[in-house]
Motif scaffolding. Structure first.
Motif, PDB file in Angstrom:
ATOM      1  N   GLY A 154      -1.514  33.908  63.095  1.00  0.00           N
ATOM      2  CA  GLY A 154      -0.606  35.042  63.070  1.00  0.00           C
ATOM      3  C   GLY A 154      -0.899  36.015  64.199  1.00  0.00           C
ATOM      4  O   GLY A 154       0.025  36.555  64.823  1.00  0.00           O
ATOM      5  N   ASP A 155      -2.190  36.244  64.478  1.00  0.00           N
ATOM      6  CA  ASP A 155      -2.543  37.137  65.594  1.00  0.00           C
ATOM      7  C   ASP A 155      -1.893  36.637  66.877  1.00  0.00           C
ATOM      8  O   ASP A 155      -1.334  37.408  67.659  1.00  0.00           O
ATOM      9  CB  ASP A 155      -4.065  37.166  65.795  1.00  0.00           C
ATOM     10  N   PHE A 156      -1.967  35.333  67.090  1.00  0.00           N
ATOM     11  CA  PHE A 156      -1.436  34.706  68.306  1.00  0.00           C
ATOM     12  C   PHE A 156       0.086  34.832  68.336  1.00  0.00           C
ATOM     13  O   PHE A 156       0.686  35.185  69.355  1.00  0.00           O
ATOM     14  CB  PHE A 156      -1.858  33.227  68.290  1.00  0.00           C
ATOM     15  N   GLY A 208      11.407  23.489  69.963  1.00  0.00           N
ATOM     16  CA  GLY A 208      10.108  23.079  69.432  1.00  0.00           C
ATOM     17  C   GLY A 208       8.979  23.836  70.113  1.00  0.00           C
ATOM     18  O   GLY A 208       9.078  24.192  71.295  1.00  0.00           O
ATOM     19  N   CYS A 209       7.928  24.084  69.366  1.00  0.00           N
ATOM     20  CA  CYS A 209       6.756  24.803  69.914  1.00  0.00           C
ATOM     21  C   CYS A 209       5.523  24.271  69.199  1.00  0.00           C
ATOM     22  O   CYS A 209       5.549  24.106  67.974  1.00  0.00           O
ATOM     23  CB  CYS A 209       6.917  26.298  69.658  1.00  0.00           C
ATOM     24  N   PHE A 210       4.463  24.005  69.952  1.00  0.00           N
ATOM     25  CA  PHE A 210       3.218  23.631  69.278  1.00  0.00           C
ATOM     26  C   PHE A 210       2.849  24.731  68.281  1.00  0.00           C
ATOM     27  O   PHE A 210       3.032  25.920  68.555  1.00  0.00           O
ATOM     28  CB  PHE A 210       2.077  23.458  70.286  1.00  0.00           C
ATOM     29  N   PHE A 250      -7.438  27.238  70.440  1.00  0.00           N
ATOM     30  CA  PHE A 250      -8.815  27.215  70.940  1.00  0.00           C
ATOM     31  C   PHE A 250      -9.006  26.145  72.010  1.00  0.00           C
ATOM     32  O   PHE A 250      -9.838  26.282  72.885  1.00  0.00           O
ATOM     33  CB  PHE A 250      -9.801  26.980  69.790  1.00  0.00           C
ATOM     34  N   THR A 251      -8.239  25.063  71.916  1.00  0.00           N
ATOM     35  CA  THR A 251      -8.394  23.974  72.881  1.00  0.00           C
ATOM     36  C   THR A 251      -7.505  24.163  74.106  1.00  0.00           C
ATOM     37  O   THR A 251      -7.576  23.369  75.045  1.00  0.00           O
ATOM     38  CB  THR A 251      -8.012  22.629  72.224  1.00  0.00           C
ATOM     39  N   GLY A 252      -6.648  25.188  74.080  1.00  0.00           N
ATOM     40  CA  GLY A 252      -5.764  25.406  75.219  1.00  0.00           C
ATOM     41  C   GLY A 252      -4.509  24.552  75.199  1.00  0.00           C
ATOM     42  O   GLY A 252      -3.724  24.562  76.141  1.00  0.00           O
ATOM     43  N   LYS A 253      -4.308  23.806  74.093  1.00  0.00           N
ATOM     44  CA  LYS A 253      -3.071  23.028  73.990  1.00  0.00           C
ATOM     45  C   LYS A 253      -1.864  23.957  73.942  1.00  0.00           C
ATOM     46  O   LYS A 253      -0.786  23.651  74.452  1.00  0.00           O
ATOM     47  CB  LYS A 253      -3.110  22.144  72.733  1.00  0.00           C
ATOM     48  N   LEU A 254      -2.065  25.117  73.309  1.00  0.00           N
ATOM     49  CA  LEU A 254      -1.032  26.162  73.306  1.00  0.00           C
ATOM     50  C   LEU A 254      -1.677  27.443  73.831  1.00  0.00           C
ATOM     51  O   LEU A 254      -2.630  27.953  73.238  1.00  0.00           O
ATOM     52  CB  LEU A 254      -0.484  26.387  71.893  1.00  0.00           C
ATOM     53  N   THR A 255      -1.142  27.945  74.936  1.00  0.00           N
ATOM     54  CA  THR A 255      -1.676  29.170  75.541  1.00  0.00           C
ATOM     55  C   THR A 255      -0.690  30.319  75.317  1.00  0.00           C
ATOM     56  O   THR A 255       0.494  30.089  75.031  1.00  0.00           O
ATOM     57  CB  THR A 255      -1.867  28.988  77.053  1.00  0.00           C
TER      58      THR A 255
END
Ligand code: SF4
Length: 269
Positions: A126-128, A238-240, A248-253
């Motif tokens: 949620g923060d993201f 669509g969105c990751f 955390f892995t950078g798949k979604l920035t």
């Protein structure tokens, strides 16, 4: 044991009884609880307002495994939240009642929405998400802490396809089917205003296609930034999912999420 809400200081049991004064609680002690899939279907089909829908969703008890889990989590808690009451009930859709953008997620988090009583509130996902909505001008503040934090969404509504926190973030196929009429009812009530749907993850993508009903055949495939034009003229993006695993892995920035909402705003206008 009664514990104080971290912002209002009011005392609550965990799970929170309907109508006890929790911020944003849409139910009263008299709100009827669906006890099985057939009752979910019947109640969802009959609702005529978002307020009525939210009240019914927030007391639903149709999935025994999920009811047991959400309430156990509300009692056992996580150590860092041990001094807080937990909502421990289904989490409704939240935001604008006449939204132009609808964001669909999977299900509440055990110590996020299941604790705070508001979708995507109180966890890192949620923060993201809400920080990105604030950068896009779709939220009045980036902070998202609890259901009384003053956050207001603009033209935007957020809803989960499954309304109760599931063990391992994995609702069963039967639980997904049982809960679907709540999302369908929400779409019936707010969908006429919606121009763009953003689906967070592949499951939410499928749930959104089911929700709108009028999708192209064969069904468009999920991908990050994949955009499907629906026969109604609306768009599905669509969105990751902003899970910790992805962020955390950078798949979604943050930049990727900003691009999604910039695209959504273009299509909304
Ligand atoms: S998952 Fe949905 S249908 Fe099942 S108990 Fe929760 S709100 Fe009711």
């Amino acid at each position: 044991m009664l514990l104080a809400h971290p912002r209002t200081g009011a005392l609550f049991d965990s799970p929170v009884p309907p109508g006890a004064g929790w911020p944003g609680d849409p139910a009263t002690p008299d709100t009827v609880a669906a006890l099985d899939a057939a009752q979910v279907c019947a109640l969802a089909a009959a609702v005529t307002s978002v307020d009525e829908l939210d009240a019914l969703v927030s007391v639903c008890r149709a999935c025994p495994r999920l009811v047991a889990w959400r309430e156990e989590v509300a009692v056992v808690k996580r150590k860092s939240f041990a001094d807080q009451p937990y909502w421990g009930r289904p989490v409704t859709g939240w935001g604008a009642k006449e939204p132009r953008l609808m964001i669909v997620g999977l299900a509440p988090a055990a110590h996020g929405g299941n604790r705070t009583g508001r979708v995507f509130t109180g966890d890192r996902s949620g923060d993201f998400l809400f920080a990105a909505l604030h950068r896009a001008g779709l939220a009045n503040q980036p902070e998202c802490v609890d259901a009384a934090d003053g956050l207001v969404l603009k033209h935007t509504r957020v809803a989960a396809a499954v309304r109760c926190a599931p063990p391992g973030n994995a609702p069963t196929p039967a639980e997904r089917v049982t809960c679907a009429p709540w999302l369908d009812a929400e779409w019936r009530l707010v969908g006429p205003h919606v121009k763009v749907i953003v689906a967070l993850g592949a499951f939410a993508w499928r749930a959104a296609l089911h929700m709108v009903g009028d999708h192209p055949k064969p069904a468009p495939k999920f991908g990050h930034a994949a955009t499907a034009e629906l026969p109604s003229g609306r768009h599905l993006i669509g969105c990751f999912h902003p899970s910790q695993q992805n962020t955390f892995t950078g798949k979604l920035t943050p930049a990727m999420l900003d691009e999604i909402f910039a695209h959504a705003k273009d299509l909304m206008s």
